[in-house]
Design a protein around this motif. Structure first.
Motif, PDB file in Angstrom:
ATOM      1  N   PRO A  92       0.993  -1.734  -0.263  1.00 21.68           N
ATOM      2  CA  PRO A  92      -0.322  -0.101  -0.121  1.00 21.68           C
ATOM      3  C   PRO A  92       1.041   1.525  -0.114  1.00 21.68           C
ATOM      4  N   GLN A  93       2.168   1.566   0.707  1.00 21.92           N
ATOM      5  CA  GLN A  93       2.849   2.254   0.325  1.00 21.92           C
ATOM      6  C   GLN A  93       3.192   3.202  -1.114  1.00 21.92           C
ATOM      7  N   MET A  94       3.157   1.851  -1.617  1.00 16.83           N
ATOM      8  CA  MET A  94       3.760   2.447  -3.185  1.00 16.83           C
ATOM      9  C   MET A  94       1.955   3.398  -4.095  1.00 16.83           C
ATOM     10  N   VAL A  95       0.934   3.444  -3.456  1.00 20.58           N
ATOM     11  CA  VAL A  95      -0.087   4.306  -3.802  1.00 20.58           C
ATOM     12  C   VAL A  95       0.016   4.956  -3.243  1.00 20.58           C
ATOM     13  N   LEU A  96       0.338   5.692  -0.614  1.00 24.12           N
ATOM     14  CA  LEU A  96       0.509   6.417  -0.742  1.00 24.12           C
ATOM     15  C   LEU A  96       1.319   7.236  -0.551  1.00 24.12           C
ATOM     16  N   ASP A  97       2.829   6.682  -1.462  1.00 25.78           N
ATOM     17  CA  ASP A  97       3.876   7.708  -1.413  1.00 25.78           C
ATOM     18  C   ASP A  97       4.363   7.983  -3.130  1.00 25.78           C
ATOM     19  N   ASP A  98       2.558   7.760  -3.854  1.00 20.21           N
ATOM     20  CA  ASP A  98       2.813   8.584  -4.819  1.00 20.21           C
ATOM     21  C   ASP A  98       2.083   9.946  -5.416  1.00 20.21           C
ATOM     22  N   PRO A  99       2.085  11.103  -4.398  1.00 17.25           N
ATOM     23  CA  PRO A  99       1.127  12.211  -4.834  1.00 17.25           C
ATOM     24  C   PRO A  99       0.353  12.445  -5.701  1.00 17.25           C
ATOM     25  N   ALA A 111      -7.946  19.627   3.576  1.00 17.12           N
ATOM     26  CA  ALA A 111      -6.798  19.652   4.866  1.00 17.12           C
ATOM     27  C   ALA A 111      -5.322  19.220   3.893  1.00 17.12           C
ATOM     28  N   MET A 112      -5.412  18.527   3.097  1.00 18.79           N
ATOM     29  CA  MET A 112      -4.796  16.916   2.841  1.00 18.79           C
ATOM     30  C   MET A 112      -4.155  18.334   1.326  1.00 18.79           C
ATOM     31  N   GLU A 113      -4.684  19.106   0.697  1.00 15.94           N
ATOM     32  CA  GLU A 113      -4.175  19.876  -0.470  1.00 15.94           C
ATOM     33  C   GLU A 113      -3.073  20.564   0.807  1.00 15.94           C
ATOM     34  N   ARG A 114      -3.826  21.523   1.521  1.00 16.32           N
ATOM     35  CA  ARG A 114      -2.946  22.785   3.007  1.00 16.32           C
ATOM     36  C   ARG A 114      -1.687  21.475   3.050  1.00 16.32           C
ATOM     37  N   LEU A 115      -1.515  21.271   3.572  1.00 20.76           N
ATOM     38  CA  LEU A 115      -0.436  19.949   3.635  1.00 20.76           C
ATOM     39  C   LEU A 115       0.680  19.883   2.794  1.00 20.76           C
ATOM     40  N   GLU A 116       0.172  19.590   1.327  1.00 18.71           N
ATOM     41  CA  GLU A 116       1.088  19.210   0.806  1.00 18.71           C
ATOM     42  C   GLU A 116       1.578  20.446   0.373  1.00 18.71           C
ATOM     43  N   THR A 117       0.918  21.598  -0.248  1.00 17.61           N
ATOM     44  CA  THR A 117       1.497  23.140  -0.730  1.00 17.61           C
ATOM     45  C   THR A 117       2.293  23.241   0.627  1.00 17.61           C
ATOM     46  N   ARG A 118       2.213  23.356   1.927  1.00 15.60           N
ATOM     47  CA  ARG A 118       3.607  23.511   2.647  1.00 15.60           C
ATOM     48  C   ARG A 118       4.755  21.863   2.749  1.00 15.60           C
ATOM     49  N   LEU A 119       4.143  21.393   2.341  1.00 13.51           N
ATOM     50  CA  LEU A 119       5.446  20.161   2.221  1.00 13.51           C
ATOM     51  C   LEU A 119       6.561  20.836   0.305  1.00 13.51           C
ATOM     52  N   ASP A 120       5.597  21.150  -0.328  1.00 11.52           N
ATOM     53  CA  ASP A 120       6.127  21.623  -1.406  1.00 11.52           C
ATOM     54  C   ASP A 120       6.724  22.464  -0.911  1.00 11.52           C
ATOM     55  N   ARG A 121       6.607  24.323  -0.598  1.00 14.95           N
ATOM     56  CA  ARG A 121       6.980  24.621  -0.090  1.00 14.95           C
ATOM     57  C   ARG A 121       8.859  24.263   0.391  1.00 14.95           C
ATOM     58  N   LEU A 122       8.129  23.722   1.618  1.00 16.82           N
ATOM     59  CA  LEU A 122       9.631  23.023   2.448  1.00 16.82           C
ATOM     60  C   LEU A 122      10.528  21.961   1.882  1.00 16.82           C
ATOM     61  N   GLU A 123      10.318  21.711   0.934  1.00 12.47           N
ATOM     62  CA  GLU A 123      10.407  20.927  -0.029  1.00 12.47           C
ATOM     63  C   GLU A 123      11.782  22.089  -0.928  1.00 12.47           C
ATOM     64  N   ASP A 124      11.227  23.029  -1.240  1.00 15.18           N
ATOM     65  CA  ASP A 124      11.953  23.828  -1.793  1.00 15.18           C
ATOM     66  C   ASP A 124      13.188  25.002  -1.535  1.00 15.18           C
ATOM     67  N   THR A 125      12.413  24.464  -0.377  1.00 14.33           N
ATOM     68  CA  THR A 125      13.454  25.542   0.751  1.00 14.33           C
ATOM     69  C   THR A 125      14.327  24.620   1.052  1.00 14.33           C
ATOM     70  N   HIS A 126      14.428  23.417   1.015  1.00 11.54           N
ATOM     71  CA  HIS A 126      15.606  22.270   1.424  1.00 11.54           C
ATOM     72  C   HIS A 126      16.147  22.490   0.561  1.00 11.54           C
TER      73      HIS A 126
END
Length: 237
Positions: A20-27, A52-67
Motif C-alpha cells: 500500500p505504501q506504493m500508492v501512499l507515496d505517489d502524490p 487539509a491534505m491540499e494545504r499540507l501538500e502545499t506546505r510540504l512542497d514549500r518545505l522541499e523547495d526551501t530544503h
C-alpha cells in the motif's frame, strides 16, 4: 466477467494490498483518489479532510523547495571556501616578488574562476612620471587617489569596507586591457599595504553579470583580501 475483474485487475489489486505504501507515496495517485472520492460524494458536500491534505501538500512542497535551496547554498559556500583556500595556498608558495607576480599571471584566474584580474598600486605625484602602466599585464601603476575614485565613481564608499561587489556595463581598458569589453561584474578588494604607504587594489573581473553583485556575501573575499595584503607587505618591506 467477475466483479473484481470489472473493477480492478486481480494482479493490480494484489499489488496494492501487498504494498500500500506504493500508492501512499505517489502524490499524483493520491490526488486522483481524493478527487474521485469528492466526485462520488456530490457537489453539496465539502471534504474537510481533502482540503487539509491540499494545504499540507502545499506546505510540504514549500518545505522541499526551501530544503533544496539551503542544500544548494551550502554546497555553493563550500565550493567558494575551497576556492579561497586554494588561492591562499598559491599565494604562500613564492619566495620572491617576481615569483609572486608569476603566480598572479599563471593559473590564479582559473583557481578563482574569474576572467580577468589586475593589481593596482598607487604612486606619489613625483613618481608618477617614472611609473609605467603595463596595459594587458596584471600589475598597474596609477596616480595617488585613483583607487578611491575608482571605488566610489561619484558615489559614497565606506572607508571601513575592504570589498566592493558590483555589476558593470563597461570595464576600463586601463585596468583590464583587452578583456575589458567582455566583463560584466567585478569584485574590488582594497588593500592596506601598511603604515606610510599608499593603498593598493586587487580587482577581479567576470563575464557573468551575476558572479559579483551587491547581494552576495563578502566574508570570504574579505579574508582573501587580508591574506593578499599581508603577502604584499612582505614583498614591500
Amino acid at each position: 466477467m467477475s466483479s473484481i475483474n470489472a473493477g480492478l485487475e486481480e494482479s493490480l489489486r494484489k499489488k496494492i494490498i501487498d504494498e500500500p505504501q506504493m500508492v501512499l507515496d505517489d502524490p499524483n495517485v493520491m490526488r486522483a483518489l481524493v478527487a474521485g472520492n469528492e466526485r462520488s460524494m456530490g457537489s453539496n458536500i465539502v471534504d474537510m479532510r481533502g482540503l487539509a491534505m491540499e494545504r499540507l501538500e502545499t506546505r510540504l512542497d514549500r518545505l522541499e523547495d526551501t530544503h533544496r535551496s539551503v542544500i544548494a547554498a551550502a554546497y555553493e559556500n563550500l565550493a567558494g571556501t575551497n576556492q579561497i583556500h586554494r588561492a591562499v595556498l598559491r599565494l604562500l608558495d613564492p619566495e620572491s616578488f617576481a615569483g609572486f607576480m608569476e603566480v598572479l599571471r599563471g593559473d590564479f584566474c582559473d583557481i578563482l574562476r574569474i576572467d580577468a584580474m589586475a593589481l593596482i598600486l598607487e604612486t606619489t605625484q613625483e613618481e608618477a612620471g617614472a611609473a609605467v602602466e603595463r596595459v594587458g599585464d596584471v600589475l598597474k601603476f596609477t596616480e595617488a587617489g585613483f583607487i578611491d575614485g575608482y571605488l566610489s565613481q561619484g558615489r559614497s564608499f565606506g572607508g571601513e569596507r575592504s570589498v566592493l561587489l558590483r555589476q558593470i556595463d563597461t570595464a576600463p581598458a586601463r585596468i583590464y586591457g583587452e578583456k575589458s569589453a567582455s566583463l560584466r561584474s567585478e569584485a574590488c578588494l582594497k588593500l592596506d599595504l601598511g603604515s606610510g604607504r599608499l593603498p593598493g587594489l586587487l580587482v577581479l573581473g567576470a563575464e557573468d553579470p551575476g558572479q559579483f553583485t551587491p547581494q552576495h556575501g563578502t566574508d570570504l573575499l574579505s579574508f582573501f583580501a587580508g591574506v593578499f595584503e599581508r603577502s604584499m607587505r612582505r614583498w614591500l618591506s
